[in-house]
Scaffold this motif. Structure first.
Motif, PDB file in Angstrom:
ATOM      1  N   GLY A  86      10.762  -2.112  -4.608  1.00 36.37           N
ATOM      2  CA  GLY A  86       9.427  -2.427  -3.895  1.00 36.37           C
ATOM      3  C   GLY A  86       8.335  -1.329  -4.546  1.00 36.37           C
ATOM      4  O   GLY A  86       7.254  -1.763  -4.643  1.00 36.37           O
ATOM      5  N   GLY A  87       8.714  -0.272  -4.740  1.00 36.99           N
ATOM      6  CA  GLY A  87       7.829   0.751  -5.398  1.00 36.99           C
ATOM      7  C   GLY A  87       7.360   0.400  -6.949  1.00 36.99           C
ATOM      8  O   GLY A  87       6.228   0.478  -7.000  1.00 36.99           O
ATOM      9  N   ARG A  88       8.270  -0.088  -7.796  1.00 38.42           N
ATOM     10  CA  ARG A  88       7.912  -0.675  -8.959  1.00 38.42           C
ATOM     11  C   ARG A  88       6.951  -1.783  -8.874  1.00 38.42           C
ATOM     12  O   ARG A  88       5.824  -2.180  -9.712  1.00 38.42           O
ATOM     13  N   ARG A  89       7.406  -2.863  -7.829  1.00 37.78           N
ATOM     14  CA  ARG A  89       6.287  -4.061  -7.507  1.00 37.78           C
ATOM     15  C   ARG A  89       4.958  -3.464  -7.183  1.00 37.78           C
ATOM     16  O   ARG A  89       3.958  -4.038  -7.576  1.00 37.78           O
ATOM     17  N   LYS A  90       4.758  -2.655  -6.397  1.00 37.92           N
ATOM     18  CA  LYS A  90       3.668  -1.893  -5.908  1.00 37.92           C
ATOM     19  C   LYS A  90       2.791  -1.185  -7.066  1.00 37.92           C
ATOM     20  O   LYS A  90       1.468  -1.437  -7.270  1.00 37.92           O
ATOM     21  N   ALA A 109       3.093  -2.157 -10.294  1.00 41.77           N
ATOM     22  CA  ALA A 109       2.588  -3.018 -11.137  1.00 41.77           C
ATOM     23  C   ALA A 109       1.347  -3.899 -10.361  1.00 41.77           C
ATOM     24  O   ALA A 109       0.520  -4.084 -11.152  1.00 41.77           O
ATOM     25  N   ASN A 110       1.410  -4.066  -9.350  1.00 37.70           N
ATOM     26  CA  ASN A 110       0.280  -4.749  -8.849  1.00 37.70           C
ATOM     27  C   ASN A 110      -1.090  -3.750  -8.751  1.00 37.70           C
ATOM     28  O   ASN A 110      -2.226  -4.326  -9.016  1.00 37.70           O
ATOM     29  N   GLN A 111      -0.926  -2.717  -8.579  1.00 41.56           N
ATOM     30  CA  GLN A 111      -1.951  -1.728  -8.593  1.00 41.56           C
ATOM     31  C   GLN A 111      -2.531  -1.712 -10.113  1.00 41.56           C
ATOM     32  O   GLN A 111      -3.687  -1.509 -10.191  1.00 41.56           O
ATOM     33  N   LYS A 146      -4.432  -4.741 -10.879  1.00 50.59           N
ATOM     34  CA  LYS A 146      -5.827  -4.820 -10.254  1.00 50.59           C
ATOM     35  C   LYS A 146      -6.839  -3.883 -10.950  1.00 50.59           C
ATOM     36  O   LYS A 146      -7.889  -4.248 -11.120  1.00 50.59           O
ATOM     37  N   GLN A 147      -6.256  -2.795 -11.620  1.00 45.42           N
ATOM     38  CA  GLN A 147      -7.130  -2.062 -12.409  1.00 45.42           C
ATOM     39  C   GLN A 147      -7.628  -2.710 -13.934  1.00 45.42           C
ATOM     40  O   GLN A 147      -8.765  -2.450 -14.108  1.00 45.42           O
ATOM     41  N   THR A 148      -6.550  -3.453 -14.205  1.00 39.99           N
ATOM     42  CA  THR A 148      -6.705  -4.120 -15.390  1.00 39.99           C
ATOM     43  C   THR A 148      -8.000  -5.287 -15.193  1.00 39.99           C
ATOM     44  O   THR A 148      -8.753  -5.462 -15.908  1.00 39.99           O
ATOM     45  N   SER A 149      -7.711  -5.975 -14.035  1.00 34.76           N
ATOM     46  CA  SER A 149      -8.818  -7.076 -13.731  1.00 34.76           C
ATOM     47  C   SER A 149     -10.046  -6.270 -13.325  1.00 34.76           C
ATOM     48  O   SER A 149     -11.171  -7.086 -13.708  1.00 34.76           O
ATOM     49  N   GLY A 150      -9.995  -5.141 -13.003  1.00 35.31           N
ATOM     50  CA  GLY A 150     -11.248  -4.375 -12.631  1.00 35.31           C
ATOM     51  C   GLY A 150     -12.119  -4.160 -13.858  1.00 35.31           C
ATOM     52  O   GLY A 150     -13.387  -4.004 -13.924  1.00 35.31           O
ATOM     53  N   ASP A 151     -11.540  -3.964 -14.859  1.00 37.02           N
ATOM     54  CA  ASP A 151     -12.058  -3.612 -16.207  1.00 37.02           C
ATOM     55  C   ASP A 151     -12.533  -4.700 -17.117  1.00 37.02           C
ATOM     56  O   ASP A 151     -13.225  -4.400 -17.847  1.00 37.02           O
TER      57      ASP A 151
END
Length: 330
Positions: free
Chosen positions: A112-116, A118-120, A123-128
């Motif tokens: 779950g920690g690795r999945r979280k 990856a999701n963060q 999100k950072q990539t999509s924000g750029d």
């Protein structure tokens, strides 16, 4: 391993008939037993399967309180000691996890920690992306701007200068010297501090959930005492989540927590102690007057307007004590 109390425990008549101190002792003893059983699963010699009289003393309890628990059916004798009785509607028997179950939980948490993470990162990539696309457009326009006429080139340069040089050349106003007042933008924002500390989600800025949370914080913090309690409650809750006592999946939105839960995590409000007023029959007067009781006449009736000399002497002693107390305050 957890000691699980049923959410209907407070309504059970066996609990309601017990003194509050005895109920608190019951919780401590159940926790001691649960911890011992958890240790016993790893090392059979670590806990004998029951608590003894020394454990009772360490928990701050007495044999009289223990007997009350036994009479209520919440404790039972076992192998020279005592252990809890897991009763329907009051508490549940703790479940000991095997080593395989613990390993499965550890792997699930790591996954779950690795999945979280990856999701963060996604999100950072999509924000750029918008910034990158804007940069590409500016680059394309600069490359194609050399082919049209010179007038178009001048116009595009003028627009570029407007975006860069003009903004940097405007001097920023300096605040007048000697203004000690704090502006609204510099004033501490209680909601921002609470939202930053809270371990759950807040809601998008300006949306319904965020506005509701902000309104609740403003309502609570109108009283400075409540503000201190709310800040302490948020810190306690965050610590409980970080330590694993509250699962992350059970953390509600900030507005829901403020509406339903925050007071359960807040420390009890401090109530001012009431000043004791001495009377003719209070314990302080008795401590002073009882050794001289035989020296006074007890005949008389206060109801009939003829108080005894004993009453008058005790009342005079009470008045004197009250006067001394008032002088100490001054």
């Amino acid at each position: 391993m957890w000691f699980i109390i049923d959410d209907q425990m407070a309504d059970d008549r066996r609990i309601r008939r017990l003194p509050l101190a005895t109920v608190g002792l019951w919780v401590k003893l159940c926790v001691i037993h649960s911890k011992g059983v958890s240790m016993q699963s790893k090392d059979p010699s670590a806990y004998p399967g029951h608590f003894d009289q020394l454990d009772l003393k360490d928990a701050g309890g007495t044999m009289r309180q223990l007997q009350q628990l036994i009479d209520a059916g919440l404790m039972e004798e076992h192998d020279g000691g005592w252990r809890p009785v897991y009763a329907e509607g009051i508490c549940r028997e703790p479940r000991v996890l095997t080593e395989e179950q613990r390993e499965a939980r550890r792997k699930a948490g790591s996954k779950g920690g690795r999945r979280k993470a990856a999701n963060q990162k996604a999100k950072q990539t999509s924000g750029d992306l918008p910034e990158n696309s804007q940069a590409n457009e500016e680059q394309n326009s600069s490359e194609t701007g050399s082919k049209p006429s010179s007038k178009l080139l001048e116009d595009s340069q003028a627009k570029t200068w407007h975006k860069t040089d003009t903004d940097t050349d405007i001097p920023s106003p300096t605040p007048p010297a000697g203004t000690a007042k704090q502006t609204a933008s510099e004033a501490p924002d209680a909601f921002a501090a609470i939202a930053e500390t809270y371990p759950g989600t807040i809601g998008a800025k300006g949306r319904k959930a965020e506005r509701e949370a902000r309104d609740l914080v403003e309502t609570i913090t109108e009283n400075p005492v409540q503000l201190a309690r709310l800040q302490s409650a948020v810190r306690r809750y965050r610590r409980a989540v970080n330590d694993g006592h509250v699962p992350q999946r059970q953390v509600p939105r900030l507005a829901t927590w403020l509406r339903d839960q925050w007071e359960t995590w807040a420390p009890e409000p401090i109530t001012p102690t009431r000043q004791h007023k001495h009377t003719w029959n209070c314990e302080h007067v008795h401590q002073l007057m009882d050794p001289h009781e035989d020296e006074y006449d007890h005949s008389g009736s206060l109801r009939e307007g003829n108080p005894s000399k004993w009453y008058l002497a005790c009342q005079a002693c009470a008045d004197e004590l009250n006067q001394e107390t008032s002088k100490e305050k001054q």
